[in-house]
Each structure stands twice: as C-alpha cells, then as structure tokens.
Design a protein around this motif. Structure first.
Motif, mmCIF file in Angstrom:
data_model
loop_
_atom_site.group_PDB
_atom_site.id
_atom_site.type_symbol
_atom_site.label_atom_id
_atom_site.label_comp_id
_atom_site.label_asym_id
_atom_site.label_seq_id
_atom_site.Cartn_x
_atom_site.Cartn_y
_atom_site.Cartn_z
ATOM 1 N N ARG A 25 12.493 -20.412 26.896
ATOM 2 C CA ARG A 25 13.482 -20.080 25.872
ATOM 3 C C ARG A 25 12.786 -20.111 24.514
ATOM 4 O O ARG A 25 11.999 -21.003 24.246
ATOM 5 C CB ARG A 25 14.645 -21.080 25.872
ATOM 6 N N ALA A 26 13.114 -19.131 23.680
ATOM 7 C CA ALA A 26 12.567 -19.092 22.328
ATOM 8 C C ALA A 26 13.517 -19.800 21.379
ATOM 9 O O ALA A 26 14.743 -19.741 21.541
ATOM 10 C CB ALA A 26 12.349 -17.649 21.873
ATOM 11 N N MET A 27 12.975 -20.470 20.373
ATOM 12 C CA MET A 27 13.798 -21.267 19.470
ATOM 13 C C MET A 27 14.862 -20.428 18.763
ATOM 14 O O MET A 27 16.035 -20.809 18.685
ATOM 15 C CB MET A 27 12.923 -21.967 18.429
ATOM 16 N N ILE A 28 14.457 -19.263 18.237
ATOM 17 C CA ILE A 28 15.365 -18.489 17.417
ATOM 18 C C ILE A 28 16.514 -17.897 18.230
ATOM 19 O O ILE A 28 17.575 -17.583 17.695
ATOM 20 C CB ILE A 28 14.597 -17.367 16.686
ATOM 21 N N MET A 29 16.319 -17.761 19.556
ATOM 22 C CA MET A 29 17.356 -17.182 20.409
ATOM 23 C C MET A 29 18.131 -18.235 21.191
ATOM 24 O O MET A 29 18.924 -17.888 22.063
ATOM 25 C CB MET A 29 16.708 -16.195 21.378
ATOM 26 N N SER A 30 17.902 -19.497 20.914
ATOM 27 C CA SER A 30 18.567 -20.572 21.657
ATOM 28 C C SER A 30 19.539 -21.310 20.767
ATOM 29 O O SER A 30 19.372 -21.370 19.547
ATOM 30 C CB SER A 30 17.529 -21.563 22.214
ATOM 31 N N ASP A 31 20.535 -21.889 21.373
ATOM 32 C CA ASP A 31 21.526 -22.690 20.659
ATOM 33 C C ASP A 31 21.779 -23.982 21.429
ATOM 34 O O ASP A 31 21.267 -24.187 22.530
ATOM 35 C CB ASP A 31 22.838 -21.908 20.494
ATOM 36 N N GLY A 32 22.577 -24.855 20.814
ATOM 37 C CA GLY A 32 23.003 -26.071 21.491
ATOM 38 C C GLY A 32 21.862 -26.972 21.886
ATOM 39 O O GLY A 32 20.870 -27.116 21.171
ATOM 40 N N GLU A 33 21.968 -27.563 23.066
ATOM 41 C CA GLU A 33 20.981 -28.546 23.504
ATOM 42 C C GLU A 33 19.608 -27.919 23.736
ATOM 43 O O GLU A 33 18.580 -28.578 23.543
ATOM 44 C CB GLU A 33 21.461 -29.231 24.785
ATOM 45 N N HIS A 34 19.573 -26.646 24.125
ATOM 46 C CA HIS A 34 18.280 -25.990 24.336
ATOM 47 C C HIS A 34 17.532 -25.837 23.007
ATOM 48 O O HIS A 34 16.335 -26.097 22.919
ATOM 49 C CB HIS A 34 18.481 -24.618 24.985
ATOM 50 N N ILE A 38 13.883 -27.677 21.873
ATOM 51 C CA ILE A 38 12.703 -26.945 21.397
ATOM 52 C C ILE A 38 12.322 -27.416 20.000
ATOM 53 O O ILE A 38 11.143 -27.632 19.695
ATOM 54 C CB ILE A 38 12.975 -25.429 21.400
ATOM 55 N N ARG A 39 13.311 -27.603 19.162
ATOM 56 C CA ARG A 39 13.042 -28.058 17.799
ATOM 57 C C ARG A 39 12.426 -29.457 17.810
ATOM 58 O O ARG A 39 11.504 -29.743 17.046
ATOM 59 C CB ARG A 39 14.346 -28.050 17.006
ATOM 60 N N ARG A 40 12.920 -30.311 18.684
ATOM 61 C CA ARG A 40 12.405 -31.675 18.788
ATOM 62 C C ARG A 40 10.938 -31.672 19.209
ATOM 63 O O ARG A 40 10.137 -32.471 18.713
ATOM 64 C CB ARG A 40 13.260 -32.448 19.796
ATOM 65 N N MET A 283 21.334 -25.196 11.566
ATOM 66 C CA MET A 283 20.472 -25.662 12.651
ATOM 67 C C MET A 283 19.307 -24.708 12.917
ATOM 68 O O MET A 283 18.296 -25.103 13.503
ATOM 69 C CB MET A 283 21.288 -25.854 13.926
ATOM 70 N N HIS A 284 19.439 -23.459 12.463
ATOM 71 C CA HIS A 284 18.367 -22.494 12.671
ATOM 72 C C HIS A 284 17.476 -22.337 11.448
ATOM 73 O O HIS A 284 16.698 -21.377 11.372
ATOM 74 C CB HIS A 284 18.953 -21.133 13.083
ATOM 75 N N TYR A 285 17.567 -23.250 10.491
ATOM 76 C CA TYR A 285 16.674 -23.190 9.342
ATOM 77 C C TYR A 285 15.228 -23.332 9.834
ATOM 78 O O TYR A 285 14.924 -24.202 10.658
ATOM 79 C CB TYR A 285 16.992 -24.304 8.353
ATOM 80 N N CYS A 286 14.359 -22.477 9.347
ATOM 81 C CA CYS A 286 12.977 -22.398 9.841
ATOM 82 C C CYS A 286 12.281 -23.757 9.780
ATOM 83 O O CYS A 286 12.137 -24.341 8.698
ATOM 84 C CB CYS A 286 12.194 -21.373 9.024
ATOM 85 N N ILE A 287 11.823 -24.218 10.918
ATOM 86 C CA ILE A 287 11.188 -25.527 10.975
ATOM 87 C C ILE A 287 9.828 -25.517 10.282
ATOM 88 O O ILE A 287 9.316 -26.563 9.880
ATOM 89 C CB ILE A 287 11.058 -25.982 12.450
#
Length: 337
Positions: A25-34, A38-40, A283-287
């Motif tokens: 799964r790619a970060m920008i296309m994922s939501d919720g726990e997924h 990935i962000r973690r 939540m999708h702010y660029c890490i």
C-alpha cells in the motif's frame, strides 16, 4: 481500494501506481489504520534529528555543485541551465545517499531519471518508470552492495507486528525517489526562477526572507498539482455535476492554492505562501515537508549568495512542462554574471 482500476494496479506501469494491497500500500493512497502504519514506519527516517543531520549533508553537496557552476563561469560559458546543472543535481545526489546507493547504483538511477524527466520521447518515459521499479526491486532483492540507508533500514524491519514486506520496501522506495527527487528539485527551480526574473535588489536576502520566498513559490508553483487519487464511493452531485460511483477524482492543489480571480502570474513575496496546500492537509500532510523545505532553503540561499547578480538568459527561453501529475521547469537558462 476495491475501486482502483486495473491500469493502476501494475507496479512500475505509471508514476503513483497502486498495486494490490496484498503486495503493498502506498501512503498517499491509504487511509485509516493502513495510512497510520505506513506513516509510523516512515517517521524515524524523517525525524527532526535525522533531518538536521541530512541538512548538513545537503550543504556539502550544494557547495560542491556551486563550485562546479563557478568553474563554468570561469570558463566563460555563455550560460548554464540551472535545472540540469544545479537544482535537480542536489536532490538526486542526496536521495541516493539517503537510500544507501553506491556510486554505480546512483549512476543507474541518474540514467533512468534523466529519461523520465527530460526525454521528449514519451514512450521512453513510460519505459523508464518501469525501469525505475525494476532497479529498486533489484536493490531490495540483493542489498549486499548497498550502504546503510533507508532501503537496508526498511529491510531490517521484517519482523514484529509492523513487519515490512519486500513489496512495501520496493513501492515505498520508489515513492521516496519520485517525491524526494522531482518535487524537491522543482521547488528549488521555481524559487530561483522567481528570483532570477527580478533585479537583485528585489530578491530575498535574509534566511527568513528566503523561507518566505520558498513558501510563496510552493503556493504558486506546486510541483505535484494533482497528486491525489480518490474514487467516488457512490453517485455524487458536486456543484451540479454528476460524479458516478467508481469515477476517479483528483484534487487540484494548484487551484486550491489560489484565490478567486487570481492571475496566473501572481507570485507575491509579501504573501509568504500563506494557506497553501502543496504539502497536503491533515493526516495526509507530507511527512517529508520539513526535509524538502530545508533542502530548498540551503540550495536557494547558496545560489543567491554565490551568484548575487545572476540573471535569466536573454537568448534562451525558460521552458515549463506540464503533465498529468507534474508541472515543472524543464529548462532555466541563466547567465552567471
């Protein structure tokens, strides 16, 4: 994820592809726990301590590339292309070091990305996207030649509740190359373009002015104006337009960054880029936003201080290039007076 069309499923077929969730799964296309997972897993890579340390490495590379430009001026070169000779060299060299690529792998990455970014042969560009995926897959499957870096770090996290799979290492590494190279280089290019088209006395001088200048460049010239795919979960009426269930929807960051009636040529340093959404929101702010900003600040400051009277070429035109997801300067000819 069930609504993603087949043409987006094949890894390496397109920039921003979204393979089957079982693969990655790619970060920008994922939501919720997924997305949270990935962000973690990316957070340690882009921690404030690492960002500061990598800023020191960027400074070293910037000084080296400025020395190269200085030599070009000493050789009485009529002009330089700031894009190919400077702005995009910085993030390519840095992302290569960040990933842990040895020199030969960095050369391979350069040869692929040169085609992706600069070739006028669009079928060749499509092939280069696949070549980039293939190169990363090779490095992940045989990491022995690699130095310690992001790739080996991801590979070492293959156990435990947040274990990272091979497919994830590949997809996430490709994403970091695209965003860490192209978007950063474009942000630097746009910032210097807005400076070089103005007289020296109207350019930023202090570190704070340079930061504000870059923010306004990010607002007016977002490198990825259409970065995010989403798919309608049901038929939607939006402003009188029907968006049928399953239809792809892309958010225009370029439009969101501008006010009603704002002209295309609207760069205003006094605005300081306030309210821009170039790095996303919530939540999708660029890490990696802090790292991109730091690279841009070091690169812009270094260039303007080394060449305070540089100007746009009077003989060769600036060239912009717009594609489906990306808008960037493809040529920024300048004279280093």
């Amino acid at each position: 994820m069930s609504l993603v069309p087949d043409f987006m499923r094949k890894p390496g077929l397109m920039v921003g592809s979204q393979p089957d969730p079982e693969y990655a799964r790619a970060m920008i296309m994922s939501d919720g726990e997924h997305h949270a997972r990935i962000r973690r897993l990316h957070a340690p890579v882009l921690s404030p301590r690492n960002t500061e340390r990598w800023g020191e490495r960027v400074s070293v590379k910037v000084d080296g590339f400025l020395d190269d430009l200085e030599q070009s001026r000493s050789a009485d070169a009529a002009e330089v292309d700031v894009v190919t000779d400077y702005t995009h060299r910085i993030p390519l060299a840095f992302i290569s070091e960040m990933l842990g690529l040895p020199l030969e792998a960095e050369r391979r990455l350069r040869s692929i990305t040169d085609v992706m970014l600069y070739s006028s042969d669009y079928p060749a560009r499509t092939e280069a996207v696949g070549a980039l995926f293939g190169a990363v897959r090779d490095w992940v499957r045989d990491p022995a030649p690699l130095r310690d870096g992001v790739i080996t770090g991801f590979l070492s996290a293959s156990d435990g509740p947040d274990a990272i799979t091979e497919g994830e290492v590949i997809v996430w590494t490709v994403g970091m190359i695209i965003t860490g190279y192209e978007t950063t280089g474009s942000a630097i290019s746009a910032s210097l373009y807005e400076a070089l088209r103005r007289p020296p006395e109207d350019r930023p001088r202090t570190d704070e002015e340079i930061k504000e200048w870059i923010e306004e460049a990010l607002r007016v010239h977002p490198p990825f104006p259409h970065p995010t795919w989403r798919f309608a979960m049901e038929d939607l009426d939006l402003g009188g337009y029907l968006i049928p269930k399953g239809a792809p929807v892309q958010v225009s960051i370029a439009a969101a960054n501008r006010g009603p009636g704002e002209e295309a040529d609207s760069f205003d340093p006094a605005r300081k880029g306030q309210g821009h959404l170039t790095f996303g929101l919530g939540m999708h702010y660029c890490i990696g936003a802090s790292l991109v900003r730091l690279e841009a600040q070091i690169a812009v400051r270094g260039f303007l201080r080394r060449f305070p009277r540089a100007r746009l070429s009077s003989d060769t035109a600036v060239q912009w290039e717009s594609e489906w997801m990306i808008r960037r300067l493809s040529a920024l000819p300048a004279t280093l007076t």
